[in-house]
Design a protein around this motif. Structure first.
Motif, mmCIF file in Angstrom:
data_model
loop_
_atom_site.group_PDB
_atom_site.id
_atom_site.type_symbol
_atom_site.label_atom_id
_atom_site.label_comp_id
_atom_site.label_asym_id
_atom_site.label_seq_id
_atom_site.Cartn_x
_atom_site.Cartn_y
_atom_site.Cartn_z
ATOM 1 N N PHE A 157 -100.326 -6.033 -10.473
ATOM 2 C CA PHE A 157 -100.450 -5.190 -11.658
ATOM 3 C C PHE A 157 -99.108 -4.616 -12.087
ATOM 4 O O PHE A 157 -98.846 -4.414 -13.276
ATOM 5 N N SER A 158 -98.212 -4.383 -11.091
ATOM 6 C CA SER A 158 -96.922 -3.767 -11.406
ATOM 7 C C SER A 158 -95.854 -4.793 -11.772
ATOM 8 O O SER A 158 -94.728 -4.417 -12.099
ATOM 9 N N GLY A 159 -96.208 -6.078 -11.732
ATOM 10 C CA GLY A 159 -95.244 -7.114 -12.094
ATOM 11 C C GLY A 159 -94.142 -7.296 -11.075
ATOM 12 O O GLY A 159 -93.043 -7.742 -11.424
ATOM 13 N N LEU A 160 -94.413 -6.960 -9.811
ATOM 14 C CA LEU A 160 -93.389 -7.074 -8.770
ATOM 15 C C LEU A 160 -92.995 -8.544 -8.578
ATOM 16 O O LEU A 160 -93.847 -9.394 -8.326
ATOM 17 N N GLN A 161 -91.711 -8.816 -8.707
ATOM 18 C CA GLN A 161 -91.206 -10.191 -8.626
ATOM 19 C C GLN A 161 -90.625 -10.489 -7.246
ATOM 20 O O GLN A 161 -89.972 -9.639 -6.644
ATOM 21 N N PRO A 162 -90.843 -11.712 -6.749
ATOM 22 C CA PRO A 162 -90.236 -12.080 -5.464
ATOM 23 C C PRO A 162 -88.718 -12.153 -5.585
ATOM 24 O O PRO A 162 -88.200 -12.571 -6.618
ATOM 25 N N ASN A 163 -88.035 -11.756 -4.537
ATOM 26 C CA ASN A 163 -86.581 -11.928 -4.503
ATOM 27 C C ASN A 163 -86.266 -13.422 -4.506
ATOM 28 O O ASN A 163 -86.950 -14.195 -3.825
ATOM 29 N N PRO A 164 -85.236 -13.852 -5.218
ATOM 30 C CA PRO A 164 -84.881 -15.281 -5.225
ATOM 31 C C PRO A 164 -84.652 -15.844 -3.825
ATOM 32 O O PRO A 164 -84.938 -17.009 -3.561
ATOM 33 N N GLU A 165 -84.139 -15.015 -2.913
ATOM 34 C CA GLU A 165 -83.838 -15.482 -1.554
ATOM 35 C C GLU A 165 -85.066 -16.067 -0.856
ATOM 36 O O GLU A 165 -84.958 -16.994 -0.045
ATOM 37 N N PHE A 166 -86.260 -15.527 -1.160
ATOM 38 C CA PHE A 166 -87.462 -15.969 -0.459
ATOM 39 C C PHE A 166 -87.796 -17.439 -0.725
ATOM 40 O O PHE A 166 -88.367 -18.111 0.128
ATOM 41 N N TYR A 167 -87.478 -17.926 -1.906
ATOM 42 C CA TYR A 167 -87.920 -19.262 -2.282
ATOM 43 C C TYR A 167 -87.371 -20.369 -1.384
ATOM 44 O O TYR A 167 -88.035 -21.379 -1.170
ATOM 45 N N LEU A 168 -86.168 -20.200 -0.874
ATOM 46 C CA LEU A 168 -85.543 -21.249 -0.073
ATOM 47 C C LEU A 168 -85.644 -21.028 1.429
ATOM 48 O O LEU A 168 -85.428 -21.956 2.202
ATOM 49 N N MET A 169 -85.992 -19.828 1.845
ATOM 50 C CA MET A 169 -86.024 -19.528 3.275
ATOM 51 C C MET A 169 -86.986 -20.449 4.028
ATOM 52 O O MET A 169 -88.118 -20.652 3.610
ATOM 53 N N GLY A 170 -86.497 -21.019 5.132
ATOM 54 C CA GLY A 170 -87.335 -21.820 6.005
ATOM 55 C C GLY A 170 -87.662 -23.207 5.493
ATOM 56 O O GLY A 170 -88.441 -23.929 6.117
ATOM 57 N N ARG A 171 -87.090 -23.595 4.362
ATOM 58 C CA ARG A 171 -87.395 -24.928 3.822
ATOM 59 C C ARG A 171 -86.457 -26.006 4.360
ATOM 60 O O ARG A 171 -86.862 -27.146 4.541
ATOM 61 N N VAL A 172 -85.209 -25.631 4.596
ATOM 62 C CA VAL A 172 -84.211 -26.596 5.087
ATOM 63 C C VAL A 172 -83.667 -26.052 6.396
ATOM 64 O O VAL A 172 -83.278 -24.880 6.467
ATOM 65 N N PRO A 173 -83.649 -26.871 7.446
ATOM 66 C CA PRO A 173 -83.107 -26.383 8.724
ATOM 67 C C PRO A 173 -81.674 -25.894 8.560
ATOM 68 O O PRO A 173 -80.889 -26.471 7.801
ATOM 69 N N LYS A 174 -81.354 -24.818 9.282
ATOM 70 C CA LYS A 174 -79.989 -24.296 9.228
ATOM 71 C C LYS A 174 -79.038 -25.301 9.855
ATOM 72 O O LYS A 174 -79.354 -25.938 10.861
ATOM 73 N N ALA A 175 -77.882 -25.434 9.236
ATOM 74 C CA ALA A 175 -76.872 -26.341 9.790
ATOM 75 C C ALA A 175 -76.396 -25.810 11.139
ATOM 76 O O ALA A 175 -76.155 -24.606 11.298
ATOM 77 N N LYS A 176 -76.254 -26.710 12.102
ATOM 78 C CA LYS A 176 -75.775 -26.304 13.429
ATOM 79 C C LYS A 176 -74.261 -26.129 13.353
ATOM 80 O O LYS A 176 -73.562 -26.921 12.708
ATOM 81 N N PRO A 177 -73.755 -25.071 14.003
ATOM 82 C CA PRO A 177 -72.301 -24.856 13.963
ATOM 83 C C PRO A 177 -71.560 -26.019 14.614
ATOM 84 O O PRO A 177 -72.047 -26.637 15.574
ATOM 85 N N ALA A 178 -70.385 -26.306 14.095
ATOM 86 C CA ALA A 178 -69.566 -27.392 14.650
ATOM 87 C C ALA A 178 -69.160 -27.052 16.088
ATOM 88 O O ALA A 178 -68.901 -25.902 16.407
ATOM 89 N N ALA A 179 -69.121 -28.086 16.912
ATOM 90 C CA ALA A 179 -68.788 -27.871 18.330
ATOM 91 C C ALA A 179 -67.317 -27.573 18.493
ATOM 92 O O ALA A 179 -66.483 -27.971 17.738
#
Length: 199
Positions: free
Chosen positions: A177-199
């Motif tokens: 009812f209040s028109g609360l919008q999702p933060n843009p950050e939420f849309y991509l979270m957990g969709r692509v595995p995080k890159a592993k740091p270089a050894a």
């Protein structure tokens, strides 16, 4: 794109306990989820809302054990929020669900049709119960509890499933009812595995 109907209060104008909690969330997440600011316009309601939220979603903070995993709880929120057509909660809690379950597709599947989602039979039974509480709570009977029991849930777990569903029914309606919008950050979270740091 729709905008929030109620302007967010200035963070520095908020009571110290609320401001401190919001800054703690920002420090952990890297951003402030809009729900924290959207509800902060009424401090007493903010405190009550987040106290109940934490008791249900972080039961360890109130010294209570739960048969539901963190992923289970987010799955309930995502599925029932979709039934209530709450954009904010589906996007925000779907992001957290993807992270907890380590499954990039699960939130979309659960939000559209949990009966066809890549989840366990136990989780499917849990969501069947949650959806019935969400849409036809007056029809819950002993047979519904029996199905949960057959999948290893006890009556306290059933209470948790129902309470999470009911609490987010409130949250869904307030956000919508209040028109609360999702933060843009939420849309991509957990969709692509995080890159592993270089050894």
């Amino acid at each position: 794109m729709e905008t929030n109907r109620y302007p967010f209060p200035d963070l520095n104008s908020l009571p110290e306990d609320i401001r401190a909690k919001i800054l703690e969330v920002q420090d952990k997440a890297g951003f402030v989820p809009n729900v924290f600011l959207g509800f902060a316009r009424r401090p007493a309601e903010w405190r009550a809302f987040f106290a109940y939220h934490d008791a249900l979603m972080l039961p360890e903070t109130v010294g209570r054990e739960s048969g539901l995993t963190k992923g289970d709880r987010e799955m309930i929120v995502t599925a029932t929020s979709a039934a209530n057509q709450c954009l904010y909660c589906v996007v925000a809690h779907g992001a957290i669900l993807r992270i907890y379950e380590k499954k990039p597709l699960v939130a979309d599947q659960v939000a559209i049709n949990h009966r066809k989602a890549d989840i366990s039979p136990r989780q499917r039974a849990m969501l069947d119960f949650a959806m019935k509480v969400c849409q036809n709570a007056h029809e819950i009977d002993d047979a519904d509890f029996a199905v949960l029991h057959a999948h290893g849930f006890n009556d306290e777990d059933a209470w948790d499933i129902a309470a999470i569903t009911a609490f987010f029914g409130l949250s869904n309606r307030m956000a919508s009812f209040s028109g609360l919008q999702p933060n843009p950050e939420f849309y991509l979270m957990g969709r692509v595995p995080k890159a592993k740091p270089a050894a």
